[in-house]
Write a protein that holds these residues in place. Sequence first.
Motif: not given
Length: 305
Positions: A248-255
Amino acid sequence: MPVYSMTGYATVQGGASKSEADTPVAPVGLPSVGLELRSVNSRFLDLSFKLSDELRNAEPALREKIMSRVKRGKVELRAWIEGRADGGVQAPSPADLQRLVAVQDNIRAWLPNAAPLSVAEVLQTKARQPLATTGLADSLVALIDTALDAFIASREREGARLATSLLDRVAQLRALAQQAQPLVPRLVEQQRQRFIERWNEALGAVEGSAPSDMARDRALTEATAFAIRIDVAEELTRLASHLDEIESLLAKGRDLGKRLDFLIQELHREANTLGSKSSSLELTRISVDMKVLIEQMREQVQNIE
């Protein structure tokens, strides 16, 4: 949003990136500004500047622009002044030559044996004259936006490679978890049968012992306690939850670097617990393979912004 690595590099000169333009835009014969940005991983944003004295007053504006677009990493900015954009030899003007001749005649009037100036010495004298650097600091500040675009693009490309590698290891961890899932019920049943066989052997060797039903109940109790000790269902569930969160975090990206680092620690804890509860070589192998993958992920996550 994209995933950004903390590793990046860019160099620009005269307002155009060297990697994206064949020739600088600075006029031939005038001093130009060169700028280089490079970064490696760091827990926080750590800026360092290597500027010539003529460009030192541009540092506050450069710092502000970098901080507005970069969140983490050890970033080094190096800037310099180049006398000629075309790299040719600067010929002295007639006025310069007249001044040199006048100085030479004045010196030889006092020192008749002094050697006359050679062509090479005249050119060296011209090369040692200070460059007209007025306005170059402002040019450097204007140039930083172009440099940051190329710099962030390089970090984005590296971040995409890191994200792909992390997702590949997430898939491998899921496959290992699926291999471990059916092992525990099988081990529990094997241990249950082993307890019952041992109790029956003990009862057959000793006369007047407790009834076989009581012995069987005791064996089942021991088998249940063993099942509780080796049950890794909870660890596998938490591991799957952490893997879902990473995706999920990799899909959202950024910081996301710090959050990913925390999740990697949690993954390592679950893999350690899985190994400590292991009662078979196969489950131990799965735990070791998981730790290897998680350690590889840790090294990659440390480079994500």
